[in-house]
Design a protein around this motif. Structure first.
Motif, short mmCIF file in Angstrom:
data_model
loop_
_atom_site.label_atom_id
_atom_site.label_comp_id
_atom_site.label_asym_id
_atom_site.label_seq_id
_atom_site.Cartn_x
_atom_site.Cartn_y
_atom_site.Cartn_z
N GLU A 179 48.51 53.26 30.96
CA GLU A 179 47.57 52.45 31.75
C GLU A 179 47.93 52.46 33.24
O GLU A 179 49.11 52.56 33.61
N VAL A 180 46.88 52.33 34.04
CA VAL A 180 47.04 52.28 35.49
C VAL A 180 46.38 51.00 35.96
O VAL A 180 45.31 50.62 35.45
N VAL A 181 47.02 50.31 36.89
CA VAL A 181 46.43 49.08 37.40
C VAL A 181 46.30 49.15 38.92
O VAL A 181 47.15 49.76 39.59
N VAL A 182 45.23 48.57 39.44
CA VAL A 182 45.10 48.42 40.89
C VAL A 182 45.07 46.93 41.15
O VAL A 182 44.26 46.21 40.54
N ILE A 183 45.96 46.43 42.00
CA ILE A 183 45.91 45.00 42.33
C ILE A 183 45.54 44.83 43.79
O ILE A 183 45.97 45.59 44.67
N GLU A 184 44.71 43.83 44.01
CA GLU A 184 44.31 43.41 45.35
C GLU A 184 44.31 41.89 45.33
O GLU A 184 44.29 41.30 44.24
N PRO A 185 44.32 41.22 46.48
CA PRO A 185 44.41 39.75 46.45
C PRO A 185 43.32 39.13 45.58
O PRO A 185 43.54 38.10 44.94
N VAL B 185 50.13 36.18 33.22
CA VAL B 185 50.58 37.57 33.31
C VAL B 185 49.77 38.50 32.41
O VAL B 185 49.20 38.07 31.41
N VAL B 186 49.75 39.76 32.81
CA VAL B 186 49.07 40.79 32.02
C VAL B 186 50.06 41.93 31.81
O VAL B 186 50.57 42.50 32.77
N TYR B 187 50.36 42.21 30.54
CA TYR B 187 51.32 43.28 30.24
C TYR B 187 50.59 44.61 30.15
O TYR B 187 49.63 44.73 29.40
N LEU B 188 51.07 45.59 30.88
CA LEU B 188 50.46 46.92 30.80
C LEU B 188 51.03 47.68 29.60
O LEU B 188 52.19 47.48 29.22
N ASN B 189 50.23 48.56 29.05
CA ASN B 189 50.69 49.46 28.00
C ASN B 189 50.92 50.85 28.58
O ASN B 189 50.42 51.17 29.66
N ASP B 190 51.63 51.66 27.81
CA ASP B 190 51.84 53.05 28.26
C ASP B 190 50.50 53.73 28.46
O ASP B 190 49.56 53.51 27.68
N VAL C 9 49.01 37.16 37.88
CA VAL C 9 47.69 36.79 38.41
C VAL C 9 47.81 35.44 39.12
O VAL C 9 48.05 34.41 38.48
N GLY C 10 47.68 35.46 40.44
CA GLY C 10 47.79 34.21 41.20
C GLY C 10 46.45 33.77 41.76
O GLY C 10 45.41 34.36 41.46
N GLU C 11 46.48 32.72 42.56
CA GLU C 11 45.25 32.23 43.22
C GLU C 11 45.11 32.97 44.54
O GLU C 11 45.85 32.69 45.49
N GLY C 12 44.22 33.93 44.61
CA GLY C 12 44.02 34.68 45.84
C GLY C 12 45.17 35.61 46.18
O GLY C 12 45.29 36.09 47.31
#
Ligand code: M6R
Length: 624
Positions: free
Chosen positions: A226-232, A219-224, A198-201
């Protein structure tokens, strides 16, 4: 093994991806690649239903066998990349070729995927897709992923990924981008680690925090599952069923210089020399002089449960298994608890008996070793309590165990494990002390044990002072093609570990044996060309080991002895002798492994090997 990195944000993605891949090199790989999105001009038309309005966007994929430097050489200097994903591949399905390297595209070239793990049912999926006219460009299992996502894609990438995931059997950590979704990455995890940075912008996604530590420590650790969507602007995590999942943001506590070589030529040398500090860190805050015992709050077991432990099993692989063998030996002799160390890859398929009063330890530097993780889950399935002894904070084994001990060695980058081993020993010694003090070890004996344990970092430092002498010994024997490593009692696992260190980084064939076993077979190997390395402390087994040394000498075999300073008899029998400081015999595993680490290291240097990244090996073995 394979590594993943992804970036979305205002900066150019390409250099960030290449830097991340460079930091993932230590995991072991044979090819690498990146896919970056290049934004076109905005359009009023939009793509498929629900897709963002964009046109002219395209993905550029560049991949190459060999080192990151080879990839860097073919990446155009000015390639911008507005968002992207990168990968280091350790070949499993399909040879080491540019075509098999990741990222893989779907047939339309709009979706790119990087994947760690193995899709076990890829054959029927591939056949099904081929029947539908999809032409595959590689031999990998991974290529079915983008093509199946494409089949479900109707403008919503996250939904298409989730729909495709339902078809996959096996393990995966994936990162997916689509040309029509600038600045967006979808990640999913099942059995292969993924971490969000997780950064600044800006946001990152990686299989390992080392790939992004220079950009963010949040940081964020994903578990089995799980689905993540990252955007700025942020991230959102859900289950595959779309249920939102709240995640905790963790702070990485170690520094960037922990993963840099500094003045050392190799990570392995740096890590060997860090051991006085790393062992001290493993002990720090965990010794209670008042009760002459150990404080291990993370075990999460109350005193009654701890006192009722009837048997201890260690589950581990490689070097961690050797640490487990030492720990089990000490537990039996000091705490009088029956204990054993089991190879995780064997245990899992043995239908193990899980007794009610047994306690299981999963020992793993990375906390991601598939064999250890699956064995641990098998024990848990049968109702067993498993505690983790891990180095990597937030790793899967650490998170899935009921409690445990972090060994705090700091990042271990060299493939050959050194400082993690001695820190694992420290953790197991502390647990032994705690158990022994709950049983029949007296206060006085407990304090003596503590004094000896606290003296270990200093003793290891003295051993490291013998660097030049050990280099001389290594040079003398580095052209041998076979070695024997021999020891008894607690020194037997040290002999095994010495042999493993030598073979994995120098490629010299080496066998570790219990000294008493040599007459049952291995003595046939003895010749003037085959050096035997004896680990011979001044304990109750010294005389027996000396007899074994004489047996080798009588047959013309050269003997290198790692003994105790001032042991004239051992020195006089051996062709070469190195002494460690005299101390409490129970603690020699800490000091006697160090000369073996250095001998292996200097042999490998002498032979011009790639010490930190030996051939065919991976730092974290995330497939079975
Ligand atoms: O991360 P882990 O401790 O679970 O790894 C276990 C083995 O793969 C590891 O110790 C391996 O044997 C090393 N290459 C040893 O130097």
């Amino acid at each position: 093994m394979c590594g993943i990195v992804g970036y979305v944000g205002p900066r150019r993605a390409t250099p960030i991806l290449l830097e991340g891949l460079k930091r993932l090199e230590y995991r072991g790989y044979d090819s690498a690649g990146i896919a970056v999105g290049l934004a076109g001009s905005a359009s009023e038309e939009g793509g498929a239903k629900g897709a963002p309005k964009a046109s002219g966007n395209r993905l550029q994929v560049i991949k190459k066998i060999g080192k990151i430097a080879a990839l860097r050489a073919v990446v155009p200097k000015d390639l911008p990349g507005d968002w992207g994903i990168g990968h280091t591949r350790w070949a499993t399905h399909g040879g080491v070729t540019d075509a098999n390297a990741h990222p893989h595209l779907d047939a339309s070239g709009k979706i790119a995927v990087v994947h760690n793990g193995i899709i076990e049912n890829y054959r029927p999926l591939r056949e099904m897709l081929e029947k539908d006219g999809v032409r595959f460009a590689s031999e990998t299992d991974t290529e079915v992923i983008p093509n199946l996502i494409a089949r479900y894609y109707e403008g919503d990438l996250e939904a298409a990924v989730k729909a495709a995931l339902g078809h996959f059997e096996g393990t995966y950590g994936i990162a997916v981008i689509h040309a029509d979704h600038p600045g967006l990455i979808v990640g999913a995890r099942n059995g292969s680690p993924l971490v969000v940075g997780v950064g600044e912008g800006e946001m990152l996604l990686a299989s390992d925090v080392t790939a992004m530590i220079s950009h963010t420590r949040q940081v964020v650790y994903l578990n089995d599952g799980e689905v993540v969507v990252i955007e700025p602007s942020g991230y959102r995590t859900t289950g595959r069923d779309d249920r939102p999942v709240d995640k905790k943001v963790d702070q990485v506590t170690w520094e960037l210089n922990n993963i840099e070589k500094g003045d050392y030529p190799c990570y392995m040398e740096k890590e060997i020399f860090e051991q006085p500090e790393s062992i001290a860190r493993a002990l720090s805050g965990r010794i209670d002089r008042e009760t002459a015992s150990a404080k291990l709050g993370g075990l999460n077991l109350d005193k009654r449960r701890l006192r009722e432990v009837g048997r201890v099993h260690v589950i581990a692989a490689g070097t961690s298994w050797h640490a487990g063998l030492v720990g089990a030996g000490l537990l039996e002799s000091l705490a009088r608890i029956p204990a054993s160390a089991e190879l995780a890859s064997e245990l899992r398929y043995r239908n193990p008996v899980v007794e009610k009063d047994s306690l299981w330890f999963a020992v793993s530097q990375s906390g991601e070793t598939a064999d250890t993780l699956y064995a641990m889950r098998e024990i848990q399935r049968k109702g067993g309590t498993v505690l983790g002894v891990c180095n990597v904070v937030g790793s899967t084994i650490a998170r899935e165990s009921e409690g445990g001990v972090y060994v705090h060695s700091g990042p271990e980058i060299a493939v050959a494990s050194t400082k993690a081993f001695t820190s694992q020993l420290a953790a197991l010694y502390l647990f032994t002390l705690q158990q022994a003090r709950m049983r029949d070890l007296s206060m006085e004996e407990g304090l003596r044990f503590i004094e000896a344990l606290e003296a270990v970092p200093g003793a290891v430092k003295k051993v490291l002072g013998g660097r030049d002498e050990l280099q001389r010994i290594a040079k003398k024997y580095s052209h041998a093609t076979d070695f024997l490593f021999l020891g008894r009692g607690l020194m037997y696992p040290i002999a095994l570990e010495g042999a493993l260190k030598l073979k994995e980084i120098s490629y010299i064939h080496a066998e570790g044996y219990a000294s008493g076993e040599i007459k049952h077979g291995p003595i046939a190997l003895v010749s003037p060309e085959v050096p035997s390395v004896f680990v011979v402390p001044d304990d109750g087994l010294r005389e027996k080991t000396i007899s074994n040394m004489r047996e080798i000498k009588a047959r013309g075999g050269p003997v290198i002895a790692i003994g105790v300073e001032g042991d004239g008899e051992v020195a006089s029998i051996a062709d070469d002798f190195f002494g460690v400081p005299k101390g409490d015999p129970r603690f020699y595993p800490f000091t006697m492994i160090v000369p073996l680490q250095l001998i292996a290291y200097f042999c490998a240097l002498e032979l011009g090997r790639d010490v930190d990244q030996p051939r065919n090996l991976a730092k974290s073995v995330t497939v079975e």
